[in-house]
Design a protein around this motif. Sequence first.
Motif, PDB file in Angstrom:
ATOM      1  N   SER A   1       0.824  -1.197   0.000  1.00 28.68           N
ATOM      2  CA  SER A   1       0.000   0.000   0.000  1.00 28.68           C
ATOM      3  C   SER A   1       0.867   1.259   0.000  1.00 28.68           C
ATOM      4  O   SER A   1       0.358   2.361  -0.098  1.00 28.68           O
ATOM      5  N   THR A   2       2.196   1.082   0.097  1.00 24.91           N
ATOM      6  CA  THR A   2       3.128   2.203   0.082  1.00 24.91           C
ATOM      7  C   THR A   2       4.322   1.858  -0.787  1.00 24.91           C
ATOM      8  O   THR A   2       4.856   0.756  -0.692  1.00 24.91           O
ATOM      9  N   VAL A   3       4.713   2.800  -1.628  1.00 20.21           N
ATOM     10  CA  VAL A   3       5.934   2.630  -2.418  1.00 20.21           C
ATOM     11  C   VAL A   3       6.873   3.788  -2.124  1.00 20.21           C
ATOM     12  O   VAL A   3       6.432   4.905  -1.842  1.00 20.21           O
ATOM     13  N   GLN A   4       8.163   3.478  -2.158  1.00 17.63           N
ATOM     14  CA  GLN A   4       9.191   4.493  -1.933  1.00 17.63           C
ATOM     15  C   GLN A   4       9.916   4.712  -3.241  1.00 17.63           C
ATOM     16  O   GLN A   4      10.358   3.761  -3.882  1.00 17.63           O
ATOM     17  N   ILE A   5      10.033   5.966  -3.638  1.00 19.91           N
ATOM     18  CA  ILE A   5      10.634   6.310  -4.916  1.00 19.91           C
ATOM     19  C   ILE A   5      11.832   7.216  -4.684  1.00 19.91           C
ATOM     20  O   ILE A   5      11.750   8.189  -3.920  1.00 19.91           O
ATOM     21  N   GLN A   6      12.923   6.894  -5.336  1.00 20.54           N
ATOM     22  CA  GLN A   6      14.058   7.801  -5.417  1.00 20.54           C
ATOM     23  C   GLN A   6      13.838   8.577  -6.711  1.00 20.54           C
ATOM     24  O   GLN A   6      13.936   8.019  -7.794  1.00 20.54           O
ATOM     25  N   ARG A   7      13.523   9.840  -6.593  1.00 23.67           N
ATOM     26  CA  ARG A   7      13.129  10.642  -7.748  1.00 23.67           C
ATOM     27  C   ARG A   7      14.185  10.632  -8.855  1.00 23.67           C
ATOM     28  O   ARG A   7      13.880  10.404 -10.027  1.00 23.67           O
ATOM     29  N   ASN A   8      15.451  10.850  -8.496  1.00 21.44           N
ATOM     30  CA  ASN A   8      16.516  10.894  -9.505  1.00 21.44           C
ATOM     31  C   ASN A   8      16.706   9.544 -10.177  1.00 21.44           C
ATOM     32  O   ASN A   8      16.932   9.469 -11.384  1.00 21.44           O
ATOM     33  N   ASP A   9      16.623   8.463  -9.389  1.00 24.57           N
ATOM     34  CA  ASP A   9      16.787   7.124  -9.968  1.00 24.57           C
ATOM     35  C   ASP A   9      15.673   6.824 -10.964  1.00 24.57           C
ATOM     36  O   ASP A   9      15.929   6.297 -12.056  1.00 24.57           O
TER      37      ASP A   9
ATOM     38  N   ALA B   1      13.884   8.996 -12.612  1.00 21.42           N
ATOM     39  CA  ALA B   1      14.072   9.877 -13.770  1.00 21.42           C
ATOM     40  C   ALA B   1      15.147   9.308 -14.699  1.00 21.42           C
ATOM     41  O   ALA B   1      14.976   9.310 -15.926  1.00 21.42           O
ATOM     42  N   ASN B   2      16.244   8.799 -14.127  1.00 17.12           N
ATOM     43  CA  ASN B   2      17.307   8.200 -14.946  1.00 17.12           C
ATOM     44  C   ASN B   2      16.815   6.968 -15.685  1.00 17.12           C
ATOM     45  O   ASN B   2      17.136   6.768 -16.851  1.00 17.12           O
ATOM     46  N   ARG B   3      16.032   6.120 -15.007  1.00 18.06           N
ATOM     47  CA  ARG B   3      15.510   4.904 -15.650  1.00 18.06           C
ATOM     48  C   ARG B   3      14.587   5.232 -16.817  1.00 18.06           C
ATOM     49  O   ARG B   3      14.556   4.512 -17.808  1.00 18.06           O
ATOM     50  N   LEU B   4      13.821   6.311 -16.669  1.00 17.80           N
ATOM     51  CA  LEU B   4      12.855   6.670 -17.700  1.00 17.80           C
ATOM     52  C   LEU B   4      13.400   7.661 -18.728  1.00 17.80           C
ATOM     53  O   LEU B   4      12.745   7.929 -19.729  1.00 17.80           O
ATOM     54  N   GLY B   5      14.570   8.222 -18.460  1.00 17.03           N
ATOM     55  CA  GLY B   5      15.150   9.186 -19.381  1.00 17.03           C
ATOM     56  C   GLY B   5      14.409  10.510 -19.394  1.00 17.03           C
ATOM     57  O   GLY B   5      14.176  11.094 -20.449  1.00 17.03           O
ATOM     58  N   CYS B   6      14.039  10.973 -18.217  1.00 23.87           N
ATOM     59  CA  CYS B   6      13.343  12.261 -18.116  1.00 23.87           C
ATOM     60  C   CYS B   6      13.997  13.076 -17.009  1.00 23.87           C
ATOM     61  O   CYS B   6      14.916  12.608 -16.342  1.00 23.87           O
ATOM     62  N   VAL B   7      13.538  14.280 -16.840  1.00 16.32           N
ATOM     63  CA  VAL B   7      14.068  15.130 -15.772  1.00 16.32           C
ATOM     64  C   VAL B   7      13.266  14.891 -14.490  1.00 16.32           C
ATOM     65  O   VAL B   7      12.086  14.554 -14.553  1.00 16.32           O
ATOM     66  N   PRO B   8      13.915  15.047 -13.337  1.00 12.50           N
ATOM     67  CA  PRO B   8      13.214  14.814 -12.063  1.00 12.50           C
ATOM     68  C   PRO B   8      11.956  15.656 -11.871  1.00 12.50           C
ATOM     69  O   PRO B   8      11.015  15.221 -11.224  1.00 12.50           O
ATOM     70  N   SER B   9      11.914  16.842 -12.450  1.00 11.76           N
ATOM     71  CA  SER B   9      10.722  17.681 -12.287  1.00 11.76           C
ATOM     72  C   SER B   9       9.489  17.038 -12.931  1.00 11.76           C
ATOM     73  O   SER B   9       8.374  17.284 -12.502  1.00 11.76           O
ATOM     74  N   GLN B  10       9.697  16.193 -13.946  1.00 10.95           N
ATOM     75  CA  GLN B  10       8.566  15.483 -14.542  1.00 10.95           C
ATOM     76  C   GLN B  10       7.988  14.477 -13.552  1.00 10.95           C
ATOM     77  O   GLN B  10       6.775  14.270 -13.508  1.00 10.95           O
ATOM     78  N   ILE B  11       8.848  13.868 -12.759  1.00  8.98           N
ATOM     79  CA  ILE B  11       8.383  12.944 -11.717  1.00  8.98           C
ATOM     80  C   ILE B  11       7.538  13.730 -10.719  1.00  8.98           C
ATOM     81  O   ILE B  11       6.447  13.298 -10.333  1.00  8.98           O
ATOM     82  N   ASN B  12       8.039  14.889 -10.294  1.00 14.88           N
ATOM     83  CA  ASN B  12       7.281  15.736  -9.361  1.00 14.88           C
ATOM     84  C   ASN B  12       5.920  16.101  -9.922  1.00 14.88           C
ATOM     85  O   ASN B  12       4.916  16.050  -9.214  1.00 14.88           O
ATOM     86  N   TYR B  13       5.889  16.490 -11.185  1.00 11.11           N
ATOM     87  CA  TYR B  13       4.631  16.891 -11.818  1.00 11.11           C
ATOM     88  C   TYR B  13       3.614  15.753 -11.768  1.00 11.11           C
ATOM     89  O   TYR B  13       2.459  15.948 -11.392  1.00 11.11           O
ATOM     90  N   VAL B  14       4.049  14.558 -12.132  1.00 12.20           N
ATOM     91  CA  VAL B  14       3.134  13.416 -12.152  1.00 12.20           C
ATOM     92  C   VAL B  14       2.636  13.107 -10.747  1.00 12.20           C
ATOM     93  O   VAL B  14       1.440  12.874 -10.531  1.00 12.20           O
ATOM     94  N   ILE B  15       3.530  13.138  -9.786  1.00 13.44           N
ATOM     95  CA  ILE B  15       3.134  12.820  -8.411  1.00 13.44           C
ATOM     96  C   ILE B  15       2.139  13.849  -7.887  1.00 13.44           C
ATOM     97  O   ILE B  15       1.115  13.484  -7.302  1.00 13.44           O
TER      98      ILE B  15
END
Length: 149
Positions: free
Chosen positions: A20-28, A30-44
């Motif tokens: 019921s809980t996941v932990q995400i390293q934002r930079n990791d 972003a690197n796996r998906l080939g995007c910038v970390p701010s895109q991760i923030n936006y989606v979250i």
Amino acid sequence: MKMSDLIADMILDMFDDQTSTVQIQRNDLANRLGCVPSQINYVITSRFTPEAGYRIESRRGGGGYILISRAGSKDSAIMGLINSIGDTIDERSARAHIYNLSYQSLIDDRAAKIMLSVLAEVNFKEIDRDTANRIRATLLKKMLISYVN
């Protein structure tokens, strides 16, 4: 498929029946998906909202992380109510919702009393009815979201 959809799908795939809980390293991520970390923030911030039944916690710094938790059944019930309220609500309906939440033990008595006092008609006597009902709906939603978080 848009990058934001890929990010959201990847995060959703991290959840399963037991998790019921996941932990995400934002930079990791972003690197796996080939995007910038701010895109991760936006989606979250746009897709994993309290209204959608999620809670977000973050820790900044070198070992920082973002925790995304699915709301439990109690939280889901409150979130369902929040989503059903709409843009306006009269005092009678707001009181009924609060009494039901309290009766079902989804909120405690103290929170119910505070919510009832904030939403009481006497607080809106100088405001026209339509405006008062819009403000009341906004306040009720904000209080319930705060209670869940």
